[in-house]
Design a protein around this motif. Structure first.
Motif, PDB file in Angstrom:
ATOM      1  N   GLY A 127      -8.583   2.793  -6.972  1.00 20.25           N
ATOM      2  CA  GLY A 127      -8.303   3.489  -5.727  1.00 20.25           C
ATOM      3  C   GLY A 127      -7.653   2.566  -4.721  1.00 20.25           C
ATOM      4  O   GLY A 127      -7.456   1.374  -4.983  1.00 20.25           O
ATOM      5  N   PRO A 128      -7.301   3.094  -3.556  1.00 16.54           N
ATOM      6  CA  PRO A 128      -6.715   2.258  -2.509  1.00 16.54           C
ATOM      7  C   PRO A 128      -7.627   1.080  -2.172  1.00 16.54           C
ATOM      8  O   PRO A 128      -8.848   1.231  -2.070  1.00 16.54           O
ATOM      9  CB  PRO A 128      -6.599   3.236  -1.325  1.00 16.54           C
ATOM     10  CG  PRO A 128      -6.478   4.587  -1.963  1.00 16.54           C
ATOM     11  CD  PRO A 128      -7.370   4.519  -3.170  1.00 16.54           C
ATOM     12  N   GLY A 129      -7.016  -0.079  -2.018  1.00 16.71           N
ATOM     13  CA  GLY A 129      -7.774  -1.284  -1.707  1.00 16.71           C
ATOM     14  C   GLY A 129      -8.242  -2.052  -2.926  1.00 16.71           C
ATOM     15  O   GLY A 129      -8.919  -3.076  -2.784  1.00 16.71           O
ATOM     16  N   ASP A 130      -7.879  -1.600  -4.121  1.00 18.08           N
ATOM     17  CA  ASP A 130      -8.327  -2.259  -5.350  1.00 18.08           C
ATOM     18  C   ASP A 130      -7.694  -3.643  -5.456  1.00 18.08           C
ATOM     19  O   ASP A 130      -6.493  -3.780  -5.695  1.00 18.08           O
ATOM     20  CB  ASP A 130      -7.937  -1.407  -6.558  1.00 18.08           C
ATOM     21  CG  ASP A 130      -8.310  -2.054  -7.888  1.00 18.08           C
ATOM     22  OD1 ASP A 130      -9.097  -3.023  -7.879  1.00 18.08           O
ATOM     23  OD2 ASP A 130      -7.814  -1.580  -8.928  1.00 18.08           O
ATOM     24  N   ARG A 131      -8.497  -4.671  -5.299  1.00 16.92           N
ATOM     25  CA  ARG A 131      -7.979  -6.039  -5.337  1.00 16.92           C
ATOM     26  C   ARG A 131      -7.507  -6.440  -6.729  1.00 16.92           C
ATOM     27  O   ARG A 131      -6.740  -7.383  -6.875  1.00 16.92           O
ATOM     28  CB  ARG A 131      -9.055  -7.011  -4.841  1.00 16.92           C
ATOM     29  CG  ARG A 131      -9.316  -6.912  -3.344  1.00 16.92           C
ATOM     30  CD  ARG A 131     -10.402  -7.861  -2.895  1.00 16.92           C
ATOM     31  NE  ARG A 131     -11.704  -7.510  -3.458  1.00 16.92           N
ATOM     32  CZ  ARG A 131     -12.819  -8.182  -3.228  1.00 16.92           C
ATOM     33  NH1 ARG A 131     -12.792  -9.261  -2.456  1.00 16.92           N
ATOM     34  NH2 ARG A 131     -13.964  -7.793  -3.764  1.00 16.92           N
ATOM     35  N   GLN A 132      -7.970  -5.742  -7.752  1.00 18.22           N
ATOM     36  CA  GLN A 132      -7.519  -6.048  -9.113  1.00 18.22           C
ATOM     37  C   GLN A 132      -6.271  -5.261  -9.513  1.00 18.22           C
ATOM     38  O   GLN A 132      -5.729  -5.476 -10.589  1.00 18.22           O
ATOM     39  CB  GLN A 132      -8.648  -5.779 -10.108  1.00 18.22           C
ATOM     40  CG  GLN A 132      -9.853  -6.678  -9.905  1.00 18.22           C
ATOM     41  CD  GLN A 132     -10.882  -6.532 -10.996  1.00 18.22           C
ATOM     42  OE1 GLN A 132     -10.558  -6.532 -12.178  1.00 18.22           O
ATOM     43  NE2 GLN A 132     -12.137  -6.386 -10.610  1.00 18.22           N
ATOM     44  N   HIS A 133      -5.830  -4.339  -8.673  1.00 18.88           N
ATOM     45  CA  HIS A 133      -4.602  -3.581  -8.932  1.00 18.88           C
ATOM     46  C   HIS A 133      -4.572  -3.045 -10.371  1.00 18.88           C
ATOM     47  O   HIS A 133      -3.649  -3.301 -11.137  1.00 18.88           O
ATOM     48  CB  HIS A 133      -3.371  -4.450  -8.665  1.00 18.88           C
ATOM     49  CG  HIS A 133      -3.182  -4.795  -7.224  1.00 18.88           C
ATOM     50  ND1 HIS A 133      -2.515  -3.987  -6.331  1.00 18.88           N
ATOM     51  CD2 HIS A 133      -3.614  -5.872  -6.495  1.00 18.88           C
ATOM     52  CE1 HIS A 133      -2.515  -4.545  -5.129  1.00 18.88           C
ATOM     53  NE2 HIS A 133      -3.185  -5.689  -5.201  1.00 18.88           N
ATOM     54  N   ASN A 164       1.481  -1.457  -1.570  1.00 23.67           N
ATOM     55  CA  ASN A 164       0.790  -2.751  -1.502  1.00 23.67           C
ATOM     56  C   ASN A 164       0.840  -3.453  -2.857  1.00 23.67           C
ATOM     57  O   ASN A 164      -0.210  -3.703  -3.477  1.00 23.67           O
ATOM     58  CB  ASN A 164      -0.666  -2.544  -1.084  1.00 23.67           C
ATOM     59  CG  ASN A 164      -0.815  -1.889   0.268  1.00 23.67           C
ATOM     60  OD1 ASN A 164      -0.816  -2.548   1.308  1.00 23.67           O
ATOM     61  ND2 ASN A 164      -0.938  -0.556   0.268  1.00 23.67           N
ATOM     62  N   PRO A 165       2.035  -3.795  -3.325  1.00 22.99           N
ATOM     63  CA  PRO A 165       2.117  -4.464  -4.626  1.00 22.99           C
ATOM     64  C   PRO A 165       1.402  -5.810  -4.596  1.00 22.99           C
ATOM     65  O   PRO A 165       1.336  -6.449  -3.530  1.00 22.99           O
ATOM     66  CB  PRO A 165       3.616  -4.626  -4.847  1.00 22.99           C
ATOM     67  CG  PRO A 165       4.207  -4.626  -3.468  1.00 22.99           C
ATOM     68  CD  PRO A 165       3.350  -3.669  -2.674  1.00 22.99           C
ATOM     69  N   PRO A 166       0.846  -6.232  -5.728  1.00 18.10           N
ATOM     70  CA  PRO A 166       0.159  -7.531  -5.738  1.00 18.10           C
ATOM     71  C   PRO A 166       1.138  -8.674  -5.463  1.00 18.10           C
ATOM     72  O   PRO A 166       2.316  -8.592  -5.784  1.00 18.10           O
ATOM     73  CB  PRO A 166      -0.421  -7.615  -7.158  1.00 18.10           C
ATOM     74  CG  PRO A 166       0.433  -6.680  -7.965  1.00 18.10           C
ATOM     75  CD  PRO A 166       0.832  -5.576  -7.043  1.00 18.10           C
ATOM     76  N   ALA A 167       0.610  -9.711  -4.850  1.00 17.63           N
ATOM     77  CA  ALA A 167       1.448 -10.874  -4.563  1.00 17.63           C
ATOM     78  C   ALA A 167       1.899 -11.508  -5.874  1.00 17.63           C
ATOM     79  O   ALA A 167       1.156 -11.562  -6.846  1.00 17.63           O
ATOM     80  CB  ALA A 167       0.666 -11.886  -3.732  1.00 17.63           C
ATOM     81  N   ALA A 168       3.116 -11.990  -5.898  1.00 16.13           N
ATOM     82  CA  ALA A 168       3.655 -12.613  -7.115  1.00 16.13           C
ATOM     83  C   ALA A 168       2.932 -13.908  -7.412  1.00 16.13           C
ATOM     84  O   ALA A 168       2.496 -14.611  -6.528  1.00 16.13           O
ATOM     85  CB  ALA A 168       5.142 -12.856  -6.923  1.00 16.13           C
TER      86      ALA A 168
END
Length: 242
Positions: free
Chosen positions: A101-107, A238-242
């Motif tokens: 869901g939104p806010g998922d730090r594991q994407h 909010n794509p994960p940081a590279a």
């Protein structure tokens, strides 16, 4: 984790009517089988709350950098024992699946969504992964389960799986995400080795939430499609940081 759970019990004993604690499907023996740490054959899925638990404790200790690393003492099985072993503060345990869901730090959706949005004609998936079943739940639906368990005294002393009603194989799940995105590509099952050779995909982490539904009347306030669409929108923004 056990010490922290005991500290919480000690703190709220005499001040609270009940304690609701979040656990994980990693307590089940199939989790050790998946990681090739158990010689036991796969337990039938979907797993119920009475399915066998892991024989070996502290699943992440080997990855810990030292005694102060959280992974050194992480063990939900021991947390459950503490919470359910304090009669003066009745406890309820909720075993969570893969939560998205939104806010998922594991994407959790990004691996496949990035390929879909990148215009891939197909997403190759090794056969074992394609057939593997890992139960998911949308974060708001999990929140509803927590609130329900906290309000209903029938949950005292009980353990419940929180899970979607029907878990599909991973290939079908990814194809469904693609369909919601209007993707014209396909998921292609291959016989290529996986990126995780140490895992045995015959051990499913599919769980049943029948007890939660039958005893407490649980149902999801957000449909699966709506939850996925909200997550897709958040992942794109909010794509994960590279």
């Amino acid at each position: 984790a056990q010490a922290r759970a005991q500290a919480v019990v000690d703190l709220f004993r005499g001040h609270a009517g009940r304690l609701v604690v979040l656990s994980s499907v990693d307590v089940y023996r199939n989790y050790d089988g998946l990681r090739r740490l158990s010689a036991a054959p796969p337990d039938p899925a979907p797993l119920s709350e009475d399915s066998p638990l892991r024989d070996q404790l502290f699943p992440y200790r080997a990855e810990a950098e030292g005694p102060d690393d959280f992974r050194h003492s992480y063990e939900k099985i021991l947390v459950e024992r503490v919470v359910l072993g304090a009669p003066e503060l009745p406890g309820t345990v909720l075993r969570l699946p893969r939560v998205y869901g939104p806010g998922d730090r594991q994407h959790r959706l990004w691996q496949y969504l990035s390929a879909i949005d990148g215009g891939a004609a197909e997403i190759p998936m090794p056969r074992g992964v394609a057939a593997w079943r890992w139960t998911s739940a949308y974060v708001e639906d999990v929140g509803a389960a927590v609130a329900l368990a906290a309000r209903d005294d029938r949950a005292a002393g009980k353990t419940y799986n929180v899970a979607e009603e029907n878990t599909v194989p991973e290939a079908e799940r990814v194809a469904h995400i693609g369909a919601l995105c209007g993707w014209a590509g396909t998921v292609r099952v291959t016989d290529e080795p996986t990126d995780w050779p140490d895992l045995d995909w015959s051990y499913h982490l599919e769980t049943s939430s029948a007890r939660l539904r039958d005893e407490l009347g649980y149902h999801e306030p957000v449909s699966r499609d709506e939850g996925l669409l909200r997550t897709i929108a958040w992942e794109r923004a909010n794509p994960p940081a590279a």
